[in-house]
Design a protein around this motif. Sequence first.
Motif, PDB file in Angstrom:
ATOM      1  N   MET A   1       1.023  -1.340   0.017  1.00  0.00           N
ATOM      2  CA  MET A   1       0.118  -0.188   0.136  1.00  0.00           C
ATOM      3  C   MET A   1       0.908   1.133  -0.121  1.00  0.00           C
ATOM      4  O   MET A   1       1.927   1.223   0.702  1.00  0.00           O
ATOM      5  N   PHE A   2       0.647   2.155  -0.756  1.00  0.00           N
ATOM      6  CA  PHE A   2       1.270   3.280  -1.054  1.00  0.00           C
ATOM      7  C   PHE A   2       0.390   4.757  -0.759  1.00  0.00           C
ATOM      8  O   PHE A   2      -0.675   4.619  -1.695  1.00  0.00           O
ATOM      9  N   SER A  17       4.204   4.393   2.928  1.00  0.00           N
ATOM     10  CA  SER A  17       4.039   2.942   2.442  1.00  0.00           C
ATOM     11  C   SER A  17       4.125   1.829   3.497  1.00  0.00           C
ATOM     12  O   SER A  17       4.721   2.078   4.598  1.00  0.00           O
ATOM     13  N   MET A  18       3.427   0.916   3.568  1.00  0.00           N
ATOM     14  CA  MET A  18       3.322  -0.175   4.358  1.00  0.00           C
ATOM     15  C   MET A  18       3.134  -1.565   3.724  1.00  0.00           C
ATOM     16  O   MET A  18       2.264  -1.601   2.916  1.00  0.00           O
ATOM     17  N   SER A  19       3.903  -2.487   3.978  1.00  0.00           N
ATOM     18  CA  SER A  19       3.806  -3.757   3.434  1.00  0.00           C
ATOM     19  C   SER A  19       3.607  -4.746   4.524  1.00  0.00           C
ATOM     20  O   SER A  19       4.342  -5.053   5.235  1.00  0.00           O
ATOM     21  N   LYS A  22       4.119 -11.218   6.828  1.00  0.00           N
ATOM     22  CA  LYS A  22       3.455 -12.520   6.692  1.00  0.00           C
ATOM     23  C   LYS A  22       3.769 -13.231   7.846  1.00  0.00           C
ATOM     24  O   LYS A  22       4.585 -12.819   8.664  1.00  0.00           O
ATOM     25  N   THR A  27       6.176  -6.727   9.356  1.00  0.00           N
ATOM     26  CA  THR A  27       5.512  -5.535   8.638  1.00  0.00           C
ATOM     27  C   THR A  27       6.464  -4.453   8.255  1.00  0.00           C
ATOM     28  O   THR A  27       7.405  -4.058   9.148  1.00  0.00           O
ATOM     29  N   HIS A  28       6.568  -4.023   6.880  1.00  0.00           N
ATOM     30  CA  HIS A  28       7.649  -3.204   6.524  1.00  0.00           C
ATOM     31  C   HIS A  28       6.944  -1.736   6.457  1.00  0.00           C
ATOM     32  O   HIS A  28       5.983  -1.777   5.725  1.00  0.00           O
ATOM     33  N   THR A  29       7.438  -0.540   6.874  1.00  0.00           N
ATOM     34  CA  THR A  29       7.075   0.572   6.457  1.00  0.00           C
ATOM     35  C   THR A  29       7.769   1.503   6.166  1.00  0.00           C
ATOM     36  O   THR A  29       9.336   1.482   6.334  1.00  0.00           O
ATOM     37  N   SER A  50      13.078  -2.932   5.815  1.00  0.00           N
ATOM     38  CA  SER A  50      12.876  -4.165   4.914  1.00  0.00           C
ATOM     39  C   SER A  50      13.649  -5.339   5.675  1.00  0.00           C
ATOM     40  O   SER A  50      14.421  -5.310   6.385  1.00  0.00           O
TER      41      SER A  50
END
Length: 166
Positions: A1-2, A17-19, A22, A27-29, A50
Amino acid sequence: MFYTLPSMVDGLEVTASMSPGKASQETHTSYGVAYTGVEGLTVKFGQGDSGAPGAEIESTTMMASYAIGSFTLSASNTEADNTGAANREVDAYQVAYTVSDSVSVTYGSETYETVDAATDEEIESFGVSYTTGGMTLSGNTYETKGAGNVAGAKTDRWSLGLSFAF
């Protein structure tokens, strides 16, 4: 998400952004700020994380460029703090000159510093591009000293490019 936030100040842009993680990953921001409110000046700052657990990387990048007349000068710095590996820092500088509407030349220099490495990797590049209509022909040469942070290691490379805009 961006996501790009609505404009708050003329020339100021904020992005985030956030990914989602799993089962085996976190979670990466990341976020970034860019300012273009002064004619010819661009200043950017970004930070993010990351990597897998035990090998996370926290990166911070700062960049500034200024265009005046036919010249554009730019500089950037990136620091990568690595968990379980050596930290790295990259400093880069570039000068670009627009000779005419069709021809431009660039010179750039980068230094890759790895913590605990006795030798820094240094790269110098020179490029020329020619544009006519929707076609751009470019040529670049690259010289690397201390390749892979190894003393005495050297590489010379070149590239040719052809792109079309429709």
